[in-house]
Design an enzyme around this catalytic site. Structure first.
Site, PDB file in Angstrom:
ATOM      1  N   TYR A 117       0.861  -1.184   0.000  1.00 19.35           N
ATOM      2  CA  TYR A 117       0.000   0.000   0.000  1.00 19.35           C
ATOM      3  C   TYR A 117       0.899   1.236   0.000  1.00 19.35           C
ATOM      4  CZ  TYR A 117      -4.327   2.565   0.908  1.00 19.35           C
ATOM      5  OH  TYR A 117      -5.397   3.417   0.808  1.00 19.35           O
ATOM      6  N   LYS A 168     -19.704 -21.094  -9.456  1.00 19.46           N
ATOM      7  CA  LYS A 168     -18.959 -20.958 -10.713  1.00 19.46           C
ATOM      8  C   LYS A 168     -17.535 -20.498 -10.425  1.00 19.46           C
ATOM      9  CE  LYS A 168     -19.923 -20.914 -15.256  1.00 19.46           C
ATOM     10  NZ  LYS A 168     -20.901 -21.715 -15.995  1.00 19.46           N
TER      11      LYS A 168
END
Length: 376
Positions: A38, A93
């Site tokens: 970050y 999925k």
């Protein structure tokens, strides 16, 4: 049995709180690592990607991430159950993508069923992804939605209900024709169901060389007077001009492909077909005709969408490898040629087809590898 599986599935999902987790690829154990992942270090990455957008796939999740997107308008055999109803399926999925092809995915369900809003939303979120898997979007709007998104983006887009199904059906038929000693080019193929799967299957079979395809919906054999553009196209595949209903379509037919609903076909209907008939009854969980009934009617090769019978026609044999290949090979459009090659690659995994073995098992680890090689 179905009730028992449903109870177990409910208990599992409640215990897990969903099937998908986000796991960081880089550890954050101290300030030094945090400064790289970050701020302040990430600012250098952001600036670089902003100046070199084509390299985003190497520096961000874009190169390995697929969005699995639904509006919940045609979920499994449940119909239009909306966004939240579709979410468990999209999670499933995503789990299959990761398990079979090591592809990271984000399940996304849209609280709109307006085609224009769906297209705008998918295009708007596309920069974060390397591919778009559209799922469980009802016909006929699914055709236009997919076309518009494909045209707008430079990443692979596929509506799996259409093309994943079509690819696996073609793979199964390639081997089934070997078993019965017939040729696709001269066989009459009947498709019961003119939705997403039926339409895409007819188109792919036509591209593969089939010259006589009769498609039916709830009104009977489709002809050129239908108002829907995709149905007028389907009517052109009926080169013999056969008219009527299911019985007329099946009379002398070599293949029946069911992508419609439960218990629509009887053994007596199968008896109308040519000898050594092929029947893929793929409605789930209850097929158009049960395998024992189809065989009673004289079918030689029978497949379903279920795992508890031989010859399971399941699109999970196709879609993980398709997107794996597309990501690995920098494919921006999934073409008909790629779909045909994928089907042939799946079929080739069965070296000696028999009546009970025309398609690989969905857990065959060779399948996604073979399909991925075909997508280039």
């Amino acid at each position: 049995m179905r009730f028992d599986v449903g109870k177990k599935a409910l208990a599992l999902h409640k215990k897990l709180g969903g099937k998908i987790r986000i796991v960081p690829a880089a550890p954050i154990r101290n300030r030094a690592e945090l400064s790289l992942v970050y701020t302040p270090g990430v600012a250098a990455v952001s600036s670089y990607v902003a100046k070199h957008p084509k390299e985003a796939r190497y520096y961000t999740m874009k190169g390995r991430m697929v969005a699995v997107i639904s509006d919940g308008s045609a979920v499994l055999g449940l119909g239009n159950i909306g966004a939240l109803g579709a979410l468990p399926v999209m999670e499933g999925k995503a789990a299959i993508f990761k398990t079979f092809a090591d592809i990271d995915t984000v399940p996304i369900v849209l609280d709109t069923q307006d085609p224009d809003e769906i297209v705008r939303t998918v295009i708007a979120i596309a920069p974060a992804f390397g591919g778009i898997n559209l799922e469980d979007i009802a016909a006929p709007k699914c055709f236009d939605i997919e076309r518009r998104v494909i045209e707008a983006l430079d990443i692979p887009v596929m509506h799996d209900d259409q093309h994943g199904t079509a690819i696996v059906v073609l793979a199964g038929l390639i081997n089934a024709f070997k078993v019965v000693g017939k040729k696709m080019s001269s066989a009459r193929i009947v498709i019961l169901g003119a939705g997403a799967a039926g339409t895409a299957t007819a188109r792919l079979l036509h591209a593969a060389g089939s010259k006589n395809i009769v498609v039916l919906d709830s009104k009977g054999i489709i002809n050129r007077s239908r108002p829907e553009p995709h149905k007028r196209e389907l009517a052109t595949f009926n080169t013999k001009g056969i008219k009527g209903g299911l019985k007329e379509a099946l009379n002398g037919a070599d293949v029946l492909l069911g992508v419609s609903g439960p218990n629509l076909v009887k053994a007596a209907d199968i008896k109308l077909m040519a000898k050594k008939a092929i029947v893929f009854a793929m409605a789930n969980p209850i097929p158009e005709i049960m395998p024992d009934e189809a065989k009673k009617g004289g079918a030689m090769v029978v497949g379903t969408g279920r795992s508890d019978f031989p010859n399971q026609i399941n699109n999970s044999l196709a879609f993980p490898g398709i997107f794996r290949g597309a990501l690995d090979h920098g494919v921006t459009k999934i073409t008909d040629k790629m779909k045909l090659n994928a089907a042939r690659a799946i079929a080739a995994l069965v070296k000696r087809p028999t009546a009970n073995y025309v398609i690989p098992d969905m857990f065959d680890k060779r399948a996604p590898i073979a399909v991925a090689k075909a997508i280039r």
